[in-house]
Write a protein that holds these residues in place. Sequence first.
Motif, PDB file in Angstrom:
ATOM      1  N   VAL A  56       0.693  -1.164   0.160  1.00 52.13           N
ATOM      2  CA  VAL A  56       0.008  -0.109   0.112  1.00 52.13           C
ATOM      3  C   VAL A  56       0.816   1.276   0.042  1.00 52.13           C
ATOM      4  O   VAL A  56       0.681   2.316  -0.689  1.00 52.13           O
ATOM      5  N   SER A  57       1.847   1.299   0.773  1.00 49.69           N
ATOM      6  CA  SER A  57       2.822   2.708   0.765  1.00 49.69           C
ATOM      7  C   SER A  57       3.313   2.868  -0.307  1.00 49.69           C
ATOM      8  O   SER A  57       3.777   3.731  -0.897  1.00 49.69           O
ATOM      9  N   ASN A  58       4.212   1.515  -1.116  1.00 53.41           N
ATOM     10  CA  ASN A  58       4.666   1.715  -2.603  1.00 53.41           C
ATOM     11  C   ASN A  58       3.659   2.179  -3.610  1.00 53.41           C
ATOM     12  O   ASN A  58       3.930   2.978  -4.116  1.00 53.41           O
ATOM     13  N   ARG A  59       2.189   1.954  -3.280  1.00 52.33           N
ATOM     14  CA  ARG A  59       1.487   2.285  -4.392  1.00 52.33           C
ATOM     15  C   ARG A  59       1.008   3.700  -4.075  1.00 52.33           C
ATOM     16  O   ARG A  59       1.220   4.707  -5.115  1.00 52.33           O
ATOM     17  N   LEU A  60       0.807   4.277  -2.981  1.00 48.78           N
ATOM     18  CA  LEU A  60       0.797   5.624  -2.700  1.00 48.78           C
ATOM     19  C   LEU A  60       1.852   6.476  -2.858  1.00 48.78           C
ATOM     20  O   LEU A  60       1.716   7.630  -3.565  1.00 48.78           O
ATOM     21  N   GLU A  61       3.152   5.951  -2.752  1.00 47.70           N
ATOM     22  CA  GLU A  61       4.203   6.685  -3.300  1.00 47.70           C
ATOM     23  C   GLU A  61       4.415   6.823  -4.639  1.00 47.70           C
ATOM     24  O   GLU A  61       4.801   7.892  -5.115  1.00 47.70           O
ATOM     25  N   THR A  62       4.080   5.806  -5.388  1.00 43.24           N
ATOM     26  CA  THR A  62       4.204   5.998  -6.940  1.00 43.24           C
ATOM     27  C   THR A  62       3.100   7.052  -7.325  1.00 43.24           C
ATOM     28  O   THR A  62       3.282   7.908  -8.456  1.00 43.24           O
ATOM     29  N   ILE A  63       1.922   6.999  -6.802  1.00 39.76           N
ATOM     30  CA  ILE A  63       0.865   7.965  -7.204  1.00 39.76           C
ATOM     31  C   ILE A  63       1.289   9.459  -7.043  1.00 39.76           C
ATOM     32  O   ILE A  63       1.135  10.052  -7.834  1.00 39.76           O
ATOM     33  N   ALA A  64       1.989   9.656  -5.806  1.00 35.95           N
ATOM     34  CA  ALA A  64       2.341  10.919  -5.488  1.00 35.95           C
ATOM     35  C   ALA A  64       3.487  11.402  -6.096  1.00 35.95           C
ATOM     36  O   ALA A  64       3.594  12.368  -6.551  1.00 35.95           O
ATOM     37  N   LYS A  65       4.264  10.471  -6.651  1.00 31.45           N
ATOM     38  CA  LYS A  65       5.635  10.661  -7.326  1.00 31.45           C
ATOM     39  C   LYS A  65       5.202  10.947  -9.024  1.00 31.45           C
ATOM     40  O   LYS A  65       5.996  11.739  -9.487  1.00 31.45           O
ATOM     41  N   ASN A  66       3.956  10.563  -9.309  1.00 30.14           N
ATOM     42  CA  ASN A  66       3.672  10.874 -10.607  1.00 30.14           C
ATOM     43  C   ASN A  66       2.976  12.267 -10.766  1.00 30.14           C
ATOM     44  O   ASN A  66       2.737  12.730 -11.864  1.00 30.14           O
ATOM     45  N   VAL A  69       3.800   5.844   4.976  1.00 26.94           N
ATOM     46  CA  VAL A  69       3.602   4.759   5.898  1.00 26.94           C
ATOM     47  C   VAL A  69       2.220   4.374   6.110  1.00 26.94           C
ATOM     48  O   VAL A  69       1.403   5.227   6.056  1.00 26.94           O
ATOM     49  N   SER A  70       2.035   3.121   5.981  1.00 25.30           N
ATOM     50  CA  SER A  70       0.381   2.433   6.088  1.00 25.30           C
ATOM     51  C   SER A  70       0.478   1.662   7.205  1.00 25.30           C
ATOM     52  O   SER A  70       1.310   0.872   7.452  1.00 25.30           O
ATOM     53  N   VAL A  71      -0.668   1.853   8.100  1.00 22.89           N
ATOM     54  CA  VAL A  71      -1.114   1.269   9.100  1.00 22.89           C
ATOM     55  C   VAL A  71      -2.706   0.900   9.228  1.00 22.89           C
ATOM     56  O   VAL A  71      -3.189   1.828   9.315  1.00 22.89           O
ATOM     57  N   GLY A  72      -2.779  -0.273   8.923  1.00 22.56           N
ATOM     58  CA  GLY A  72      -4.250  -0.446   8.739  1.00 22.56           C
ATOM     59  C   GLY A  72      -4.744   0.147   7.359  1.00 22.56           C
ATOM     60  O   GLY A  72      -4.189  -0.121   6.281  1.00 22.56           O
ATOM     61  N   LYS A  73      -5.852   0.735   7.740  1.00 25.38           N
ATOM     62  CA  LYS A  73      -6.596   1.630   6.481  1.00 25.38           C
ATOM     63  C   LYS A  73      -6.063   2.955   6.231  1.00 25.38           C
ATOM     64  O   LYS A  73      -6.149   3.632   5.248  1.00 25.38           O
ATOM     65  N   TYR A  74      -5.189   3.280   7.281  1.00 23.54           N
ATOM     66  CA  TYR A  74      -4.652   4.827   7.322  1.00 23.54           C
ATOM     67  C   TYR A  74      -3.418   4.865   6.731  1.00 23.54           C
ATOM     68  O   TYR A  74      -2.487   3.727   6.849  1.00 23.54           O
ATOM     69  N   SER A  75      -3.067   5.950   6.233  1.00 26.57           N
ATOM     70  CA  SER A  75      -1.639   6.169   5.629  1.00 26.57           C
ATOM     71  C   SER A  75      -1.299   7.863   5.737  1.00 26.57           C
ATOM     72  O   SER A  75      -1.967   8.302   5.736  1.00 26.57           O
ATOM     73  N   ILE A  76      -0.021   7.866   5.753  1.00 29.65           N
ATOM     74  CA  ILE A  76       0.523   9.305   5.986  1.00 29.65           C
ATOM     75  C   ILE A  76       1.625   9.275   4.772  1.00 29.65           C
ATOM     76  O   ILE A  76       2.415   8.446   4.887  1.00 29.65           O
ATOM     77  N   VAL A  77       1.323  10.209   3.952  1.00 27.81           N
ATOM     78  CA  VAL A  77       2.318  10.552   2.829  1.00 27.81           C
ATOM     79  C   VAL A  77       3.084  11.806   2.735  1.00 27.81           C
ATOM     80  O   VAL A  77       2.425  13.038   3.241  1.00 27.81           O
ATOM     81  N   GLY A  78       4.357  11.721   2.818  1.00 23.07           N
ATOM     82  CA  GLY A  78       5.109  12.920   2.905  1.00 23.07           C
ATOM     83  C   GLY A  78       5.783  13.095   1.327  1.00 23.07           C
ATOM     84  O   GLY A  78       6.099  12.307   0.770  1.00 23.07           O
ATOM     85  N   LEU A  79       5.570  14.589   1.182  1.00 25.29           N
ATOM     86  CA  LEU A  79       6.010  15.137  -0.161  1.00 25.29           C
ATOM     87  C   LEU A  79       7.304  15.731   0.029  1.00 25.29           C
ATOM     88  O   LEU A  79       7.464  16.760   0.881  1.00 25.29           O
ATOM     89  N   ASP A  80       8.394  15.468  -0.998  1.00 27.67           N
ATOM     90  CA  ASP A  80       9.307  16.188  -1.323  1.00 27.67           C
ATOM     91  C   ASP A  80       9.015  17.096  -2.705  1.00 27.67           C
ATOM     92  O   ASP A  80       9.362  16.576  -3.594  1.00 27.67           O
ATOM     93  N   LEU A  81       8.681  18.504  -2.609  1.00 25.94           N
ATOM     94  CA  LEU A  81       8.524  19.084  -3.658  1.00 25.94           C
ATOM     95  C   LEU A  81       9.634  19.933  -4.453  1.00 25.94           C
ATOM     96  O   LEU A  81      10.795  19.998  -3.494  1.00 25.94           O
ATOM     97  N   GLU A  82       9.592  20.391  -5.490  1.00 24.20           N
ATOM     98  CA  GLU A  82      10.572  21.164  -6.261  1.00 24.20           C
ATOM     99  C   GLU A  82      10.775  22.489  -5.320  1.00 24.20           C
ATOM    100  O   GLU A  82       9.853  23.103  -4.668  1.00 24.20           O
ATOM    101  N   ASP A  83      11.958  22.832  -5.340  1.00 27.06           N
ATOM    102  CA  ASP A  83      12.552  23.736  -4.539  1.00 27.06           C
ATOM    103  C   ASP A  83      11.986  25.552  -4.755  1.00 27.06           C
ATOM    104  O   ASP A  83      11.717  26.229  -4.007  1.00 27.06           O
ATOM    105  N   ASN A  84      11.458  25.544  -6.079  1.00 22.69           N
ATOM    106  CA  ASN A  84      11.028  26.934  -6.558  1.00 22.69           C
ATOM    107  C   ASN A  84       9.762  27.279  -6.406  1.00 22.69           C
ATOM    108  O   ASN A  84       9.223  28.140  -6.770  1.00 22.69           O
ATOM    109  N   LEU A  85       8.790  26.290  -5.620  1.00 23.79           N
ATOM    110  CA  LEU A  85       7.378  26.679  -5.370  1.00 23.79           C
ATOM    111  C   LEU A  85       7.374  27.576  -4.275  1.00 23.79           C
ATOM    112  O   LEU A  85       7.897  27.380  -3.158  1.00 23.79           O
ATOM    113  N   ASP A  86       6.338  28.497  -4.288  1.00 17.22           N
ATOM    114  CA  ASP A  86       5.940  29.387  -3.411  1.00 17.22           C
ATOM    115  C   ASP A  86       5.127  28.725  -2.372  1.00 17.22           C
ATOM    116  O   ASP A  86       4.364  27.518  -3.018  1.00 17.22           O
TER     117      ASP A  86
END
Length: 175
Positions: A60-70, A80-97
């Motif tokens: 599940v974590s790998n799937r969510l990471e793939t969706i976010a990276k795209n 990170v996924s635990v049961g039905k719940y997940s937390i996704v952290g994003l590393d975004l481009e540096d030039n975004l306001d």
Amino acid sequence: MMAYLRFIGLCSLVACFFVGCAPENSAPKEVSPKTQKISYTERVKQTVPAPQYNKSAQDVSNRLETIAKNMPHVKDATAVSVGKYSIVGLDLEDNLDRARVGTVKYSVAEALHKDPVGARALVTADTDLVQRINNVNHDIQDGKPVSSILQELAGIAERIAPQPTKIVPKQEKPS
């Protein structure tokens, strides 16, 4: 003159009738099986929905990471996924306001919520929280105790979606 016009009109009408009703000079067409009369007793193949399998938390974590990276403007993602719940952290481009970061974060959250396994995912782009999510991933891989991992995840989730500070007790109805 009038009689002459009636005669010409009648002749042309008769000629059109004979020309229009003349049989076509072609070979008879063969009836293909697709154009034959379809009986109502034929059965239509039914489509069966894809079976739902219980996926591991890592899948599940790998799937969510793939969706976010795209998604656009996302350099990297960790989940990170635990049961039905997940937390996704994003590393975004540096030039975004700041406003654009919020828009990208919302777009990723929307994409995850459309996915069946990401329906209950929390999304953050805070660099501190993303680092903490990475540390939790490493702790899981290293086999650290579940209680400490769950406490850390609870702290991260609380920072993403804080609980209300003022809790109003439920009023009992007079009897």
